[in-house]
Write a protein that holds these residues in place. Structure first.
Motif, PDB file in Angstrom:
ATOM      1  N   PHE A   1       0.851  -1.192   0.000  1.00 36.84           N
ATOM      2  CA  PHE A   1       0.000   0.000   0.000  1.00 36.84           C
ATOM      3  C   PHE A   1       0.883   1.236   0.000  1.00 36.84           C
ATOM      4  N   VAL A   2       0.616   2.161  -0.887  1.00 35.22           N
ATOM      5  CA  VAL A   2       1.337   3.435  -0.863  1.00 35.22           C
ATOM      6  C   VAL A   2       0.297   4.561  -0.836  1.00 35.22           C
ATOM      7  N   CYS A   3       0.773   5.755  -0.528  1.00 40.03           N
ATOM      8  CA  CYS A   3      -0.167   6.885  -0.499  1.00 40.03           C
ATOM      9  C   CYS A   3       0.486   8.124  -1.085  1.00 40.03           C
TER      10      CYS A   3
ATOM     11  N   HIS B   1       3.402  17.065  -4.478  1.00 44.50           N
ATOM     12  CA  HIS B   1       3.087  16.303  -3.266  1.00 44.50           C
ATOM     13  C   HIS B   1       4.083  15.146  -3.212  1.00 44.50           C
ATOM     14  N   SER B   2       4.041  14.402  -2.135  1.00 41.75           N
ATOM     15  CA  SER B   2       4.953  13.260  -2.001  1.00 41.75           C
ATOM     16  C   SER B   2       4.185  11.959  -2.152  1.00 41.75           C
ATOM     17  N   ILE B   3       4.930  10.903  -2.460  1.00 37.01           N
ATOM     18  CA  ILE B   3       4.345   9.562  -2.512  1.00 37.01           C
ATOM     19  C   ILE B   3       5.227   8.664  -1.658  1.00 37.01           C
ATOM     20  N   GLY B   4       4.607   7.941  -0.752  1.00 33.42           N
ATOM     21  CA  GLY B   4       5.399   7.088   0.137  1.00 33.42           C
ATOM     22  C   GLY B   4       4.717   5.762   0.388  1.00 33.42           C
ATOM     23  N   ALA B   5       5.517   4.776   0.783  1.00 33.61           N
ATOM     24  CA  ALA B   5       4.990   3.448   1.094  1.00 33.61           C
ATOM     25  C   ALA B   5       4.406   3.464   2.509  1.00 33.61           C
ATOM     26  N   LEU B   6       3.233   2.888   2.663  1.00 35.33           N
ATOM     27  CA  LEU B   6       2.618   2.776   3.987  1.00 35.33           C
ATOM     28  C   LEU B   6       2.907   1.420   4.614  1.00 35.33           C
ATOM     29  N   THR B   7       3.251   0.470   3.775  1.00 30.22           N
ATOM     30  CA  THR B   7       3.638  -0.858   4.259  1.00 30.22           C
ATOM     31  C   THR B   7       4.903  -1.230   3.492  1.00 30.22           C
ATOM     32  N   PRO B   8       5.625  -2.245   3.935  1.00 30.47           N
ATOM     33  CA  PRO B   8       6.699  -2.734   3.054  1.00 30.47           C
ATOM     34  C   PRO B   8       6.073  -3.040   1.693  1.00 30.47           C
TER      35      PRO B   8
END
Lengths: 326, 79
Positions: free
Chosen positions: A142-144, A178-185
């Motif tokens: 999951f990423v956001c 904006h930024s994009i990041g991983a919420l889980t591995p």
């Protein structure tokens, strides 16, 4: 001719690896922006043409523990050997759920050159202000998309799951807003902008589908805006669960009544403009009313009609073609 | 500004109902609720700013270790 073709292919593979490696070294994540997002990603596997070059595959056996609030775990939707092909296929499934795809387009998507990379949770994929030269396809996890305010508060703008290309806009908008990041591995496939441009040049139908996908992305933002502005806490949470259920069904991850949702309550709060306390209360209430339960990072819907009613959910904005979702 | 407290039970549509009204110079400025065990262990037992009034009405809703901490935050916020 075959030998020459093989040499050309090898050279192309080597050149692509070099370019991608240099790119990774030069445009790494920006931990200063978000503070905690400092983990260094390790390239676990490199894939150029599907199945042709692989390095150091990772064992994905992490156990998933009880649900709750704090520790994210991998949102793994994989299933053993051949999983990478299954993951890549989700891009095909996603695009098929919103439009027509011919055999040639599907083949091109399945063989799209990409650099596959493992990400730790809370690791940035691309940061606000970056000027990326590639897009990322979510393969697993999951990423956001998110924005950080000066006082450190975070607004999560959208959730993205396998089959999504959350930064497709960077093909045309050069600077990230904006930024994009991983919420889980997570595992993502980086696709060079040049590769995408050539793909769209060669298959205009794919360009149209990417455009359509971007428009649907905007429609999802509109629904989130309505939620943040006008829905109550129950409505916001119910709406998100309805949306994620349909989106994950389109890529073959959700089952009829349940789907993985490895998000913390704090992440839900950051996405829905609620406090952690209210998220906890609403989820408890929905569980007691036998509408929906989130346990072991899995959402189980007991009463879909009630959930839809609470959310005032109308799936039109997802523009999915139910006949195409298998 | 001198804060005063009044214990109260509050309906939050949840088991959290042990509350406290906090007044500043006799005027109600905040309603805090003690969080129950159904919350994350890091939150259970702490005090949540359930509702603020006046200048506290559109601020964040922090969680405090105890009511003394809540009062200190309120005094600082209203100063």
């Amino acid at each position: 001719v075959a030998a020459k073709s093989w040499r050309i292919q090898r050279f192309a593979v080597f050149a692509l690896l070099q370019i991608n490696t240099e790119y990774l070294a030069s445009e790494r994540f920006n931990p200063g922006k978000s503070g905690k997002r400092s983990a260094e990603a390790v390239v676990r596997r490199v894939l150029t043409q599907a199945g042709s070059v692989r390095v150091a595959a990772k064992n994905d056996g992490e156990a998933q523990s009880n649900t709750t609030a704090s520790e994210p775990v991998r949102a793994s939707f994989r299933a053993g050997p051949g999983a990478l092909e299954t993951e890549r296929e989700r891009l095909v499934k996603k695009l098929e759920s919103i439009g027509d795809l011919g055999a040639a387009e599907k083949a091109a998507l399945r063989h799209l050159p990409m650099l596959v990379q493992e990400l730790a949770d809370a690791e940035d994929i691309v940061a606000d202000g970056d000027r990326p030269s590639r897009c990322c396809l979510v393969l697993d996890g999951f990423v956001c998309r998110y924005k950080l305010l000066q006082d450190g508060k975070r607004q999560i703008l959208s959730f993205h799951t396998p089959g999504d290309v959350p930064d497709l806009q960077s093909l045309h908008l050069k600077t990230m807003d904006h930024s994009i990041g991983a919420l889980t591995p997570s595992r993502v496939g980086f696709i060079a902008h040049q590769v995408l441009r050539e793909l769209i040049d060669r298959f205009p139908a794919l360009g149209n589908l990417f455009w359509r996908d971007t428009l649907i992305d905007a429609a999802i933002f509109r629904e989130w805006m309505v939620g943040l502005g006008r829905r109550n806490a129950h409505g916001r949470i119910a709406h998100l669960l309805c949306e994620m259920s349909l989106r994950l069904k389109a890529v073959g991850i959700a089952r009829e009544h349940d789907f993985p949702l490895p998000l913390t309550q704090a992440e839900l709060a950051d996405a829905l403009g609620l406090t952690l306390v209210h998220v906890n209360r609403v989820l408890r209430d929905l569980r007691l009313r036998e509408v929906v339960t989130i346990e072991s990072r899995t959402v189980s819907i007991q009463n879909w009609r009630r959930l839809v009613a609470l959310a005032e959910f109308d799936s039109t904005y997802l523009h999915q073609d139910a006949r195409r979702i298998t | 500004m001198t804060p005063t407290r009044r214990p109260v039970r509050i309906d939050t549509a949840s088991p959290d109902q042990q509350g406290c009204l906090i007044f500043a110079d006799g005027r109600l400025v905040a309603a805090c609720v003690q969080l129950g065990v159904e919350h994350d262990p890091g939150l259970a037992g702490k005090w949540f700013l359930e509702h603020g009034f006046g200048r506290l009405s559109d601020c964040e809703q922090p969680v405090f270790d105890d009511l003394d901490a809540a009062e200190r935050w309120i005094v600082a916020h209203l100063a």
